[in-house]
Write an enzyme that holds these catalytic residues in place. Structure first.
Site, PDB file in Angstrom:
ATOM      1  N   HIS A  48     -23.675   0.972 -58.714  1.00 47.12           N
ATOM      2  CA  HIS A  48     -24.956   0.342 -58.992  1.00 47.12           C
ATOM      3  C   HIS A  48     -25.943   1.482 -59.219  1.00 47.12           C
ATOM      4  CE1 HIS A  48     -23.274  -2.967 -56.277  1.00 47.12           C
ATOM      5  NE2 HIS A  48     -23.308  -3.462 -57.490  1.00 47.12           N
ATOM      6  N   ASP A  51     -26.920   2.891 -56.047  1.00 44.26           N
ATOM      7  CA  ASP A  51     -25.900   3.689 -55.345  1.00 44.26           C
ATOM      8  C   ASP A  51     -26.095   5.160 -55.747  1.00 44.26           C
ATOM      9  OD1 ASP A  51     -24.382   1.595 -54.087  1.00 44.26           O
ATOM     10  OD2 ASP A  51     -23.435   1.141 -56.022  1.00 44.26           O
TER      11      ASP A  51
HETATM   12  C1  XLS Z   1     -19.997  -9.325 -59.185  1.00 45.93           C
HETATM   13  C2  XLS Z   1     -20.366  -7.935 -59.588  1.00 45.93           C
HETATM   14  C3  XLS Z   1     -20.703  -7.124 -58.408  1.00 45.93           C
HETATM   15  C4  XLS Z   1     -21.010  -5.696 -58.647  1.00 45.93           C
HETATM   16  C5  XLS Z   1     -21.189  -5.210 -60.042  1.00 45.93           C
HETATM   17  O1  XLS Z   1     -18.787  -9.634 -59.132  1.00 45.93           O
HETATM   18  O2  XLS Z   1     -19.277  -7.321 -60.220  1.00 45.93           O
HETATM   19  O3  XLS Z   1     -19.589  -7.184 -57.538  1.00 45.93           O
HETATM   20  O4  XLS Z   1     -22.176  -5.515 -57.958  1.00 45.93           O
HETATM   21  O5  XLS Z   1     -22.307  -5.751 -60.614  1.00 45.93           O
END
Ligand code: XLS
Ligand code: MG
Length: 343
Positions: A48, A51
């Site tokens: 993210h 992150d």
């Molecule tokens: C939902 C998304 C989440 C992550 C990536 O499944 O993949 O898990 O945060 O956005």
């Protein structure tokens, strides 16, 4: 050694909290998690934006660049690459009723600016792929939003990101619900339809998560095939789901082995790995898993995936052809099940 490159995100190693209970395992620092990847057979990291750059909204562009570069050096040191970066719009209170599709114009603008910075983080991390999981782009109450305007807001937001960085690609990750009661863009069909309406459709594709397809009532391998035939499957989140309930993020193949076999079969058929696609597992450890064993959902998923690659590559194509030519699908089905059972 597999020809596949495997990925997961730091959120996939977690403390075991769920809506009905607090954390049950100690927190592992991000820097410590990064050291685990290679030994588990993973060469890539999903991120993210926050992150990579904690509290990104409070950071200047220079600070974002600097902190992302520091993480990139850390990944380089571990021999890891960043697969994708996703703007985590759903945790900020401003995004409570949607970010790109919020009724409040200032919130929509915040979401766009945050996503542009996420594109900067992508670049700093050495990836051109941004994932948009449209978590809260939807409604608790239909009448609270104009769905027509909301879809147009989504297109406007994607266009703004594409314009901000001419090199970025965006993979939309569809999901039919949760956390919202109903989410916009519930399927890969919706995602690719939106992609075609953007200012640069070549740079907008999809990411398919097994459980999200299942929750939408679709077969994940057919969803993957739909995107693959269009050259639009740019990442996958393999996991599993035991029926229509909350998003379980179960280990890949743990509930629906035949469906998992067909997901691997379609990735193999399309030479997904040859196209540069990576395999991410978006999975969570059971709350009951002891801390010392709370990465097995990731290594199990990878192991099951590799077993199924072997099953696909050793499947008797002549027998398949004979059954199809004879329209004897009962024999075909028995042969598949026996192959999976190792009979
Ligand atoms: C939902 C998304 C989440 C992550 C990536 O499944 O993949 O898990 O945060 O956005
Ligand atoms: Mg996911």
């Amino acid at each position: 050694m597999s020809d596949y490159t495997f990925s997961f995100g730091p959120w996939n190693i977690h403390e075991g909290a769920d809506p009905f209970g607090p954390p049950i395992r100690p927190t592992i620092a991000f820097a410590e998690k990064i050291k685990l990847f290679k030994g588990m057979g993973f060469d890539a990291v999903m991120l993210h934006d926050d992150d990579a750059v904690p509290d990104i909204d409070q950071k200047s562009s220079a600070q974002v660049e600097q902190e992302a570069a520091k993480l990139k050096a850390m990944l380089d040191g571990e021999g890891l690459v960043a697969e994708i970066v996703a703007p985590r719009l759903w945790e900020d209170a401003r995004g409570a009723d949607g970010a790109f599709t919020a009724n409040d114009q200032a919130t929509r603008q915040w979401a766009i600016e945050r996503s542009k910075r996420c594109a900067d983080v992508c670049r700093a991390m050495g990836t051109d792929l941004m994932v948009l999981w449209l978590a809260r782009e939807g409604t608790y109450v239909r009448e609270a939003k104009s769905a027509i305007k909301s879809h147009r807001y989504l297109i406007d937001a994607i266009n703004a990101i594409l314009e901000h960085d001419p090199g970025i690609r965006i993979a939309i990750e569809p999901k039919p619900n949760e956390p919202m009661d109903h989410a916009y863009i519930p399927s890969i069909g919706h995602a690719l339809a939106i992609a075609h309406q953007t200012a640069d459709p070549v740079r907008v594709g999809g990411l398919i998560e097994t459980a999200h397809s299942q929750l939408a009532g679709f077969d994940a391998s057919d969803d993957m095939a739909f995107a693959l035939q269009a050259g639009k499957l740019w990442s996958v989140h393999l996991n599993d789901q035991n029926g229509l309930k909350y998003d379980q993020d179960k280990s890949f193949g743990s509930s629906n082995l035949r469906a998992a076999f067909n997901q691997v079969r379609v990735l193999e058929e399309a030479d997904y790995v040859g196209s540069g696609g990576m395999v991410a597992f978006d999975v969570k450890a059971m709350r009951t898993q002891p801390a010392a064993l709370a990465t097995k959902h990731l290594t199990n998923s990878r192991q099951i995936f590799l077993h199924l690659v072997e099953k696909v590559r050793t499947w008797d194509r002549n027998l398949e052809r004979q059954c199809i030519d004879a329209c004897d699908y009962e024999s075909l089905e028995l042969a598949v099940v026996e192959h999976l059972m190792g009979v």
